[in-house]
Motif scaffolding. Structure first.
Motif, PDB file in Angstrom:
ATOM      1  N   GLY A  71     -47.737 -74.051 -19.419  1.00 48.28           N
ATOM      2  CA  GLY A  71     -47.087 -73.488 -20.706  1.00 48.28           C
ATOM      3  C   GLY A  71     -47.619 -72.460 -21.053  1.00 48.28           C
ATOM      4  N   CYS A  72     -48.940 -72.079 -21.042  1.00 44.55           N
ATOM      5  CA  CYS A  72     -49.734 -70.817 -21.478  1.00 44.55           C
ATOM      6  C   CYS A  72     -49.298 -69.485 -20.566  1.00 44.55           C
ATOM      7  N   ALA A  73     -49.188 -69.818 -19.075  1.00 47.85           N
ATOM      8  CA  ALA A  73     -48.687 -68.557 -18.383  1.00 47.85           C
ATOM      9  C   ALA A  73     -47.274 -68.592 -18.636  1.00 47.85           C
ATOM     10  N   MET A  74     -46.416 -69.526 -18.854  1.00 43.64           N
ATOM     11  CA  MET A  74     -44.949 -69.261 -19.402  1.00 43.64           C
ATOM     12  C   MET A  74     -44.970 -68.171 -20.678  1.00 43.64           C
ATOM     13  N   ALA A  75     -45.586 -68.683 -21.559  1.00 43.42           N
ATOM     14  CA  ALA A  75     -45.614 -68.006 -22.861  1.00 43.42           C
ATOM     15  C   ALA A  75     -46.311 -66.764 -22.533  1.00 43.42           C
ATOM     16  N   ARG A  76     -47.008 -66.216 -21.725  1.00 43.80           N
ATOM     17  CA  ARG A  76     -47.328 -64.839 -21.603  1.00 43.80           C
ATOM     18  C   ARG A  76     -46.290 -64.175 -20.796  1.00 43.80           C
ATOM     19  N   ARG A  77     -45.602 -64.836 -19.796  1.00 38.25           N
ATOM     20  CA  ARG A  77     -44.588 -64.063 -18.918  1.00 38.25           C
ATOM     21  C   ARG A  77     -43.447 -63.656 -19.815  1.00 38.25           C
ATOM     22  N   PHE A  78     -43.025 -64.641 -20.661  1.00 38.95           N
ATOM     23  CA  PHE A  78     -41.949 -64.421 -21.412  1.00 38.95           C
ATOM     24  C   PHE A  78     -42.034 -63.263 -22.438  1.00 38.95           C
ATOM     25  N   ALA A  79     -43.349 -63.281 -23.300  1.00 34.40           N
ATOM     26  CA  ALA A  79     -43.618 -62.408 -24.114  1.00 34.40           C
ATOM     27  C   ALA A  79     -43.770 -60.927 -23.702  1.00 34.40           C
ATOM     28  N   LEU A  80     -44.330 -60.981 -22.314  1.00 35.68           N
ATOM     29  CA  LEU A  80     -44.570 -59.400 -21.636  1.00 35.68           C
ATOM     30  C   LEU A  80     -43.060 -59.203 -21.344  1.00 35.68           C
ATOM     31  N   GLY A  81     -42.183 -60.191 -21.042  1.00 34.23           N
ATOM     32  CA  GLY A  81     -40.801 -59.731 -20.765  1.00 34.23           C
ATOM     33  C   GLY A  81     -40.060 -59.152 -21.908  1.00 34.23           C
TER      34      GLY A  81
END
Length: 455
Positions: free
Chosen positions: A10-20
């Motif tokens: 979940g933390c990795a998903m949050a990072r990827r979508f925020a950076l996107g």
């Protein structure tokens, strides 16, 4: 984007979508991130040499491995380049080595090679003379299993992500455009929903979609941690020849200077409690001593157990429902730490690579404090001030900094994972009283919520 589950995925998903360029809300039912399966693992960054060929798991492990190496220096994440040795101790194990090398090469891990017993003894003189041969996997590394997801979510927060902790999802519905989500912290709305709920992924699916595409079957892993003096007995990660059901028991150093043995693979119904038992722990110690005889004189300083979100099938369980703006990422077992960044890339691409989103013009890279014994620590600075935990050399400044960070610890476990206080030889016997003084007004001290040393 509402992401359910504040584990490493979940933390990795949050990072990827925020950076996107997405607006992200991370919803975690525990008091802190990593409260579930992600808090207990063996902290290895895998290459995917033994992953199922042509699988999503293999692709995500290798993408995650590459991205971790790329971003680790910028986020101040430790990397201990130990390599791994997969060792055969029986003739049956020895017969499988050529097949393991062939699979590694087919998986694109071409630097995996067969070694003779003599080769291994030269590299690892502390191993028992009964070893028969093995395989070298040079790019299996050791990392910090807690600082990595913390870095991911803090980078996401630097780009607008909000984190809602203590918020169990209790219901909700999709109205054709927006998800209306009910939690124990109130109602929220999001256009898209991403289920990374780990041990409860199937239940979140059933609650929100009306059915579950898989069933979680919790798999317990028990671990033994030997004293830091034991780490000099081993250089590489020591892997067993895996079985069809499990990767087996690993012996490895940690970035914190300990020597770790585990995990076991025990199926159970309970999704919450991961208890240790004497017989299994004695088995782990005996197995470690049989492979590294000098461990027989080393004390064990910690014991723990964790649950992996296994399912009725071995592969990752991804459910994409475009018409309902939904993705589930489930069944992420022992390779989640390695695959998380790659999984985030994969899921982001399910939304056509974030088509229509506007990424931030400049990317922020907030570093996390180093907790590794193999890089400079705060206690080594001339002005370090008070040392609170002498086993792990944790300074008061580090403890206070954790509460001043973007995501302060939400409970005592979170404080331990951010600082390593109470995680050393004495397991908090000497420093817990001082920690109670420092954290008592925050309600997360070692004596429980609202309690102080005097109480």
């Amino acid at each position: 984007m509402a992401i359910v589950g504040g584990g490493v995925v979940g933390c990795a998903m949050a990072r990827r979508f925020a950076l996107g360029g997405a607006r992200v809300l991370l919803i975690e039912k525990g008091p802190d991130i990593l409260s579930g399966a992600s808090k207990a693992n063996s902290a290895i960054l895998h290459t995917g040499f033994d992953a199922p060929p042509e699988s999503l798991e293999l692709a995500c492990i290798q993408a995650g491995h590459a991205e971790y190496l790329e971003i680790a220096p910028r986020l101040n994440l430790p990397l201990l380049e130990t390599g791994a040795l997969l060792v055969a101790w029986t003739e049956s194990d020895l017969d499988k080595l050529d097949e393991i090398v062939a699979q590694a090469h087919a998986n694109g891990v071409g630097d995996v090679v067969r070694l003779s017993a003599e080769d291994i003894r030269r590299r690892e003189p502390g191993l028992a003379p009964t070893l028969l041969g093995g395989v070298s996997v040079p790019r299996e590394y050791l990392i910090d299993p807690w600082s990595a997801p913390l870095a991911y979510v803090q980078q996401a927060m630097a780009h607008g992500t909000a984190v809602l902790r203590g918020a169990a999802v209790t219901g909700g519905a999709f109205d054709g455009r927006v998800w209306h989500i009910e939690t124990t912290q109130g109602a929220v709305s999001a256009r898209y929903m991403l289920n990374c709920a780990g041990l409860y992924g199937d239940r979140v699916e059933e609650l929100m979609l009306g059915d579950a595409s898989f069933n979680i079957r919790p798999r317990k892993g028990q671990f033994v941690v030997f004293d830091k003096a034991a780490s000099r007995l081993l250089n590489a990660i020591l892997l067993p020849v895996p079985s069809e059901r499990t990767k087996g028991i690993v012996i490895t150093r940690t970035v914190f200077g300990n020597l770790l043995v585990g995990p076991t693979a025990e199926e159970q119904e309970d999704r919450v409690h991961a208890d240790v038992d004497t017989a299994t722990l004695e088995m782990l110690v005996a197995a470690a001593v049989a492979r590294i005889p000098a461990l027989g004189t080393m004390p064990v300083t910690a014991l723990y157990a964790g649950l992996r979100p296994a399912t009725e099938q071995k592969y990752y369980r991804i459910r994409h429902e475009p018409a309902r703006n939904w993705v589930t990422v489930g069944g992420i077992r022992s390779t989640g730490l390695s695959a998380a960044l790659g999984l985030a890339q994969h899921v982001f691409n399910l939304w056509e690579g974030g088509a229509g989103l506007v990424p931030p013009a400049a990317v922020s890279w907030p570093p996390v404090p180093n907790l590794s014994d193999y890089a400079p620590r705060d206690w080594q600075a001339d002005d370090h001030g008070e040392i609170v935990c002498h086993c792990e050399m944790v300074t008061r400044r580090e403890i206070e900094a954790s509460f001043q960070s973007a995501l302060p610890p939400g409970d005592f476990g979170g404080l331990k994972r951010r600082t390593r206080a109470c995680m050393g030889r004495c397991q908090g016997f000497y420093c817990s009283a001082r920690l109670a003084e420092l954290t008592g007004d925050r309600g997360i001290g070692p004596f429980g919520e609202g309690l102080t040393r005097d109480a």
